[in-house]
Design a protein around this motif. Structure first.
Motif, mmCIF file in Angstrom:
data_model
loop_
_atom_site.group_PDB
_atom_site.id
_atom_site.type_symbol
_atom_site.label_atom_id
_atom_site.label_comp_id
_atom_site.label_asym_id
_atom_site.label_seq_id
_atom_site.Cartn_x
_atom_site.Cartn_y
_atom_site.Cartn_z
ATOM 1 N N ASN A 13 0.825 -1.208 0.000
ATOM 2 C CA ASN A 13 0.000 0.000 0.000
ATOM 3 C C ASN A 13 0.860 1.259 0.000
ATOM 4 O O ASN A 13 0.600 2.207 -0.748
ATOM 5 C CB ASN A 13 -0.924 0.012 1.224
ATOM 6 N N VAL A 16 1.354 4.588 -2.765
ATOM 7 C CA VAL A 16 1.223 6.010 -2.431
ATOM 8 C C VAL A 16 2.508 6.768 -2.734
ATOM 9 O O VAL A 16 2.496 7.805 -3.411
ATOM 10 C CB VAL A 16 0.839 6.195 -0.949
ATOM 11 N N TYR A 40 -1.193 13.811 -5.279
ATOM 12 C CA TYR A 40 -1.886 14.293 -4.083
ATOM 13 C C TYR A 40 -1.592 15.769 -3.831
ATOM 14 O O TYR A 40 -0.436 16.185 -3.822
ATOM 15 C CB TYR A 40 -1.459 13.481 -2.860
ATOM 16 N N ALA A 79 -5.564 9.365 -0.012
ATOM 17 C CA ALA A 79 -4.287 8.712 0.303
ATOM 18 C C ALA A 79 -4.468 7.694 1.431
ATOM 19 O O ALA A 79 -3.881 6.603 1.395
ATOM 20 C CB ALA A 79 -3.249 9.759 0.702
ATOM 21 N N VAL A 98 -5.836 4.395 0.177
ATOM 22 C CA VAL A 98 -4.822 3.540 -0.454
ATOM 23 C C VAL A 98 -3.887 2.954 0.600
ATOM 24 O O VAL A 98 -3.577 1.757 0.587
ATOM 25 C CB VAL A 98 -4.009 4.332 -1.500
ATOM 26 N N LEU A 99 -3.456 3.796 1.521
ATOM 27 C CA LEU A 99 -2.477 3.379 2.522
ATOM 28 C C LEU A 99 -3.030 2.296 3.455
ATOM 29 O O LEU A 99 -2.284 1.419 3.908
ATOM 30 C CB LEU A 99 -2.038 4.599 3.346
#
Length: 323
Positions: free
Chosen positions: A85, A89, A96, A107, A110-111
């Motif tokens: 993950n 990013v 971003y 973000a 995704v993280l």
């Protein structure tokens, strides 16, 4: 600064800012923001490993490098998911905008994918930070999050007299204090600090502040606690600026200055304007602080060497990079 996060600009903060500015000025003169791709990749891996290790991830730099290369590694499934993950990013930081709350949520989604059911959303319940069995910090109630986060992003957009260096540190602390997510607040705070620092200077995309924080992890958490009690992020700003300065000095030791000549400028421009016809003015925009005379010489030499195709004449002259 009504409704802005409370902090003071101390003599130590001013000193650190001046020293950081000198380091950045040296980097700009030596063109050290244009580090070799291999070094950029290595520093990005170091950043990811350090930030995740602070949260208990056990994977090494070598294992993360292997994952990036598409190789299988042995390790806890959760740790491997966290790394995958984070790679997604950090490999695409430019997408971003650190001044937008929606990008913070994007973000985080995704993280924390496959790690937390509320990935990409603010928490809806109370949360505390524990030191063993003792509550070290009780975050603000969930119902206050929309207001607090709106005010925090308003600070980024409205405080024009505050440098991005200081904004990055303030935002980092305030995100940890507000604790807007069920999980992932620490890694999001460090990620967003990096994005905000990149608004100060592009070199911060390749400088691993996280690795310095990791080596001073106990002090990091201690200062966060001291700021909670004081009701101001001043001590955290002082601490974090010191970490940033140390990171820049470390970066300068492992990065060699780039020789800036016509070949370098043409290569730099090619990355930005390949595949289309461009004017001398557009070539100058692709290379900072270039005179029109230098641009003309570069383009003439590039055409003579077959690196550029040209068409038109005088004011209508256009160039295009060859295959």
């Amino acid at each position: 600064m009504k409704n802005y996060p409370p902090f003071s600009v101390t003599p130590l903060i001013l000193t650190f800012c001046q020293q950081i500015s000198r380091e950045l000025g040296y980097f700009a003169g030596a063109n050290m923001a244009q580090a070799p791709i291999k070094l950029r990749r290595a520093n990005k891996i170091k950043t990811i490993q350090s930030s995740l290790a602070i949260e208990g991830n056990t994977l090494s730099i070598e294992q993360i490098t292997a994952i990036l290369a598409g190789k299988r590694v042995l390790g806890p499934k959760k740790d491997i998911v966290e790394v995958n993950n984070a790679l997604l990013v950090y490999e695409d930081l430019a997408k971003y905008n650190p001044s937008l709350a929606k990008d913070l949520l994007r973000a985080h989604k995704v993280l924390m994918k496959n790690l937390n059911a509320e990935a990409g959303k603010y928490r809806e319940k109370g949360v505390g930070v524990f030191d063993g069995t003792k509550v070290a910090h009780m975050a603000p109630p969930a119902k206050r999050l929309p207001y607090l986060m709106t005010e925090l992003f308003n600070f980024l957009k409205s405080s024009s007299g505050v440098s991005w260096l200081i904004k990055a540190c303030v935002f980092h602390y305030e995100l940890e204090f507000i604790h807007p997510f069920e999980d992932g607040n620490g890694r999001m705070g460090r990620l967003w600090q990096q994005l905000l620092l990149m608004k100060e200077d592009a070199v911060f995309e390749y400088v691993s502040v996280e690795s310095i924080i990791k080596s001073n992890q106990k002090k990091y958490y201690k200062v966060l606690g001291q700021c909670d009690k004081a009701g101001t992020s001043t001590l955290f700003i002082e601490f974090m600026l010191g970490q940033i300065l140390s990171s820049l000095k470390t970066y300068s030791k492992i990065t060699k200055p780039q020789k800036i000549n016509a070949a370098f400028r043409l290569k730099n421009a090619k990355k930005k304007i390949i595949g289309k016809w461009f004017s001398r003015k557009e070539y100058m925009q692709a290379n900072i602080d270039m005179s029109s005379a230098t641009a003309s010489r570069d383009l003439l030499n590039g055409a003579k060497k077959g690196l550029l195709i040209k068409k038109g004449d005088k004011n209508q002259l256009k160039y295009k990079f060859g295959a």
